[in-house]
Design a protein around this motif. Structure first.
Motif, PDB file in Angstrom:
ATOM      1  N   TYR A  81     -62.639  17.984 -47.503  1.00  0.00           N
ATOM      2  CA  TYR A  81     -61.707  17.360 -46.570  1.00  0.00           C
ATOM      3  C   TYR A  81     -60.276  17.841 -46.833  1.00  0.00           C
ATOM      4  O   TYR A  81     -59.485  18.013 -45.902  1.00  0.00           O
ATOM      5  N   THR A  82     -59.947  18.050 -48.110  1.00  0.00           N
ATOM      6  CA  THR A  82     -58.612  18.535 -48.448  1.00  0.00           C
ATOM      7  C   THR A  82     -58.356  19.911 -47.842  1.00  0.00           C
ATOM      8  O   THR A  82     -57.259  20.194 -47.338  1.00  0.00           O
ATOM      9  N   ARG A  83     -59.374  20.784 -47.857  1.00  0.00           N
ATOM     10  CA  ARG A  83     -59.237  22.098 -47.235  1.00  0.00           C
ATOM     11  C   ARG A  83     -59.106  21.976 -45.720  1.00  0.00           C
ATOM     12  O   ARG A  83     -58.314  22.690 -45.101  1.00  0.00           O
ATOM     13  N   LEU A  84     -59.863  21.070 -45.123  1.00  0.00           N
ATOM     14  CA  LEU A  84     -59.811  20.906 -43.675  1.00  0.00           C
ATOM     15  C   LEU A  84     -58.496  20.290 -43.206  1.00  0.00           C
ATOM     16  O   LEU A  84     -58.157  20.394 -42.030  1.00  0.00           O
ATOM     17  N   LEU A  85     -57.760  19.664 -44.100  1.00  0.00           N
ATOM     18  CA  LEU A  85     -56.508  19.008 -43.730  1.00  0.00           C
ATOM     19  C   LEU A  85     -55.293  19.930 -43.818  1.00  0.00           C
ATOM     20  O   LEU A  85     -54.167  19.461 -43.622  1.00  0.00           O
ATOM     21  N   ARG A  86     -55.507  21.203 -44.110  1.00  0.00           N
ATOM     22  CA  ARG A  86     -54.356  22.100 -44.234  1.00  0.00           C
ATOM     23  C   ARG A  86     -53.579  22.206 -42.926  1.00  0.00           C
ATOM     24  O   ARG A  86     -52.361  22.056 -42.886  1.00  0.00           O
ATOM     25  N   VAL A  87     -54.280  22.494 -41.840  1.00  0.00           N
ATOM     26  CA  VAL A  87     -53.603  22.634 -40.550  1.00  0.00           C
ATOM     27  C   VAL A  87     -53.000  21.306 -40.082  1.00  0.00           C
ATOM     28  O   VAL A  87     -51.855  21.273 -39.614  1.00  0.00           O
ATOM     29  N   PRO A  88     -53.731  20.175 -40.175  1.00  0.00           N
ATOM     30  CA  PRO A  88     -53.077  18.906 -39.827  1.00  0.00           C
ATOM     31  C   PRO A  88     -51.802  18.637 -40.614  1.00  0.00           C
ATOM     32  O   PRO A  88     -50.843  18.085 -40.060  1.00  0.00           O
ATOM     33  N   TYR A  89     -51.768  19.043 -41.880  1.00  0.00           N
ATOM     34  CA  TYR A  89     -50.558  18.813 -42.659  1.00  0.00           C
ATOM     35  C   TYR A  89     -49.432  19.771 -42.263  1.00  0.00           C
ATOM     36  O   TYR A  89     -48.254  19.437 -42.417  1.00  0.00           O
ATOM     37  N   MET A  90     -49.781  20.954 -41.761  1.00  0.00           N
ATOM     38  CA  MET A  90     -48.727  21.812 -41.218  1.00  0.00           C
ATOM     39  C   MET A  90     -48.056  21.136 -40.031  1.00  0.00           C
ATOM     40  O   MET A  90     -46.823  21.134 -39.901  1.00  0.00           O
ATOM     41  N   LEU A  91     -48.869  20.546 -39.161  1.00  0.00           N
ATOM     42  CA  LEU A  91     -48.310  19.791 -38.042  1.00  0.00           C
ATOM     43  C   LEU A  91     -47.525  18.576 -38.528  1.00  0.00           C
ATOM     44  O   LEU A  91     -46.484  18.224 -37.965  1.00  0.00           O
ATOM     45  N   THR A  92     -48.021  17.940 -39.579  1.00  0.00           N
ATOM     46  CA  THR A  92     -47.363  16.735 -40.094  1.00  0.00           C
ATOM     47  C   THR A  92     -45.958  17.047 -40.588  1.00  0.00           C
ATOM     48  O   THR A  92     -45.002  16.311 -40.285  1.00  0.00           O
ATOM     49  N   PHE A  93     -45.815  18.120 -41.363  1.00  0.00           N
ATOM     50  CA  PHE A  93     -44.486  18.456 -41.886  1.00  0.00           C
ATOM     51  C   PHE A  93     -43.514  18.799 -40.752  1.00  0.00           C
ATOM     52  O   PHE A  93     -42.335  18.446 -40.799  1.00  0.00           O
ATOM     53  N   GLY A  94     -44.010  19.490 -39.723  1.00  0.00           N
ATOM     54  CA  GLY A  94     -43.143  19.779 -38.585  1.00  0.00           C
ATOM     55  C   GLY A  94     -42.721  18.521 -37.849  1.00  0.00           C
ATOM     56  O   GLY A  94     -41.545  18.356 -37.489  1.00  0.00           O
ATOM     57  N   LEU A  95     -43.658  17.595 -37.642  1.00  0.00           N
ATOM     58  CA  LEU A  95     -43.336  16.348 -36.952  1.00  0.00           C
ATOM     59  C   LEU A  95     -42.467  15.434 -37.812  1.00  0.00           C
ATOM     60  O   LEU A  95     -41.661  14.662 -37.288  1.00  0.00           O
TER      61      LEU A  95
END
Length: 414
Positions: A81-95
């Motif tokens: 799950y940590t690997r799958l959350l890489r892209v969501p966290y990229m969006l999170t930091f931008g938001l």
């Protein structure tokens, strides 16, 4: 995610729009000002709509993968799950950066602009029109009433005006129609041109004098408009650097420091909280096996909105000095972060773990109980299909029914 943000912002704006239309119509202002005021409200609602859009966007993505069993395949080939959350966290930091700019700099300016528009609307600086069918007081010595208007208020019908001076003289005027004209020589005075009317001049001593006219120009002194206050009466109108300067300045009073520190911590905790939202989304996105339960979606919205309201309450309590600003705002954040961390651990690292397994079990029992009372067909679309029983149970029940029908048919044949 973008769709959910637009939907959440629209729902929040609709309720505000209704109140603004009522307020503007009561004050007699132009309808266009409603949309200008709504533009200044958007940054305030974006502070809640952006986290909701982020969380539900990630939640729906993982939920879709889970329901189609693609998530099981990804996990089987070694993707955590940590690997799958890489892209969501990229969006999170931008938001998070966007939300920081909104709550730290754009929102205070927009709030002050909204308050200024509201003040100008109440004072008549935005061109509030004369209300039809009501007595309108102008400059405390003149009462004006009209029966109707045309051409966006430029043409007036059925006019009655009454003046009174300090010497006790009263001037009453009626006219069939009239219109307002600008005075180029004196901008503080406008001309009310009346057509086909009567003037009654009452004096303290003597009988009133009556005069009929076909056209009469009546000068009206406009009341002096009050100036709006400077920005900063409310700590929510300060940007982040100003809050830091006031909140930790020895020259500020204790009340000013408490209010500024509460506002600063409130904005910071609202931004930092977004870091935990992808973990919360994953923890609530995975339904139990052989179930399409949407309980996690409901709980995610309740958690985010409730936490937002708790932060608002904590900020208000800390602003009046009843509680330490750091404790009032970062305390609930620590509790929520610990809860989300535990929920994510149960889903990501415990085999077969469920973050809200006990709630899902209770929800399934309630669904089965209601289905027995109302029947399955009435609950389609309300209770998930899996809550009526597993696929194996349903298949077994179908086989039993078919065997019973065959046995019954054989008995009749014999």
């Amino acid at each position: 995610m973008i769709g959910i943000f637009i939907l959440a912002a629209s729902l929040l704006l609709l309720e505000k729009m209704l109140r603004l239309f009522e307020f503007v119509s009561t004050e007699g202002g132009p309808i266009g000002i409603v949309f200008e005021m709504l533009l200044n409200v958007i940054p305030e609602y974006a502070g809640l709509a952006i986290p909701l859009g982020l969380m539900l966007g990630v939640l729906f993505a993982f939920r879709k993968l889970a329901l189609s069993s693609e998530l099981d395949v990804m996990r089987a080939v070694g993707l955590s799950y940590t690997r799958l959350l890489r892209v969501p966290y990229m969006l999170t930091f931008g938001l998070m950066a966007i939300n920081f700019a909104i709550v730290g700099f754009i929102q205070p300016q927009a709030r002050f602009a909204y308050e200024e528009m509201e003040f100008e609307l109440r004072s008549g600086a935005l061109g509030a029109s004369i209300k039809v069918g009501e007595f309108n007081t102008i400059d405390s010595r003149m009462a004006l009433r009209i029966e109707g208007s045309r051409d966006d208020g430029r043409e007036l019908e059925g006019i009655f005006a009454r003046f009174a001076d300090d010497e006790g003289q009263v001037l009453s005027i009626t006219a069939r129609e009239g219109r307002f004209l600008a005075n180029r020589e004196d901008r503080n005075t406008i001309i009310l041109r009346l057509v086909d009317g009567t003037i009654i001049h009452e004096v303290t001593e003597g009988s009133p004098r009556v005069l009929s006219f076909s056209q009469h120009d009546l000068p009206i002194d406009l009341p002096a408009l009050q100036e709006f206050r400077d920005r900063g009466e409310d700590e929510r109108e300060y940007v982040i650097p100003e809050l830091l300067e006031i909140g930790w300045s020895p020259q500020s009073s204790s009340i000013e420091r408490a209010a500024s520190q509460a506002a600063f911590n409130y904005r910071m905790v609202e931004v930092v909280m977004m870091f935990m939202l992808p973990l919360l989304a994953v923890a609530l996105a995975i339904p139990p096996k052989r179930s399409t339960s949407a309980l996690g979606i409901f709980l995610s919205i309740v958690i985010v909105v409730s936490y937002h309201k708790i932060n608002q309450y904590g900020s208000e309590v800390a602003a009046i000095g009843q509680l330490d600003p750091f404790l009032a705002l970062w305390g609930p954040f620590a509790v929520l972060a610990a809860l989300i961390g535990w929920m994510y651990y149960q889903v990501a690292f415990v085999p077969g773990g469920q973050a809200i397994g006990f709630l899902e079990a209770f929800y399934a029992k309630v669904g089965r109980f209601i289905s027995r009372i109302l029947g399955r067909n009435r609950l389609k679309g309300v209770v998930p299909e899996g809550e009526f029983g597993t696929e194996d149970d349903q298949a077994a029940q179908q086989e039993v029914l078919e065997e019973a029908q065959l046995t019954k048919g054989a008995g009749h044949a014999a």
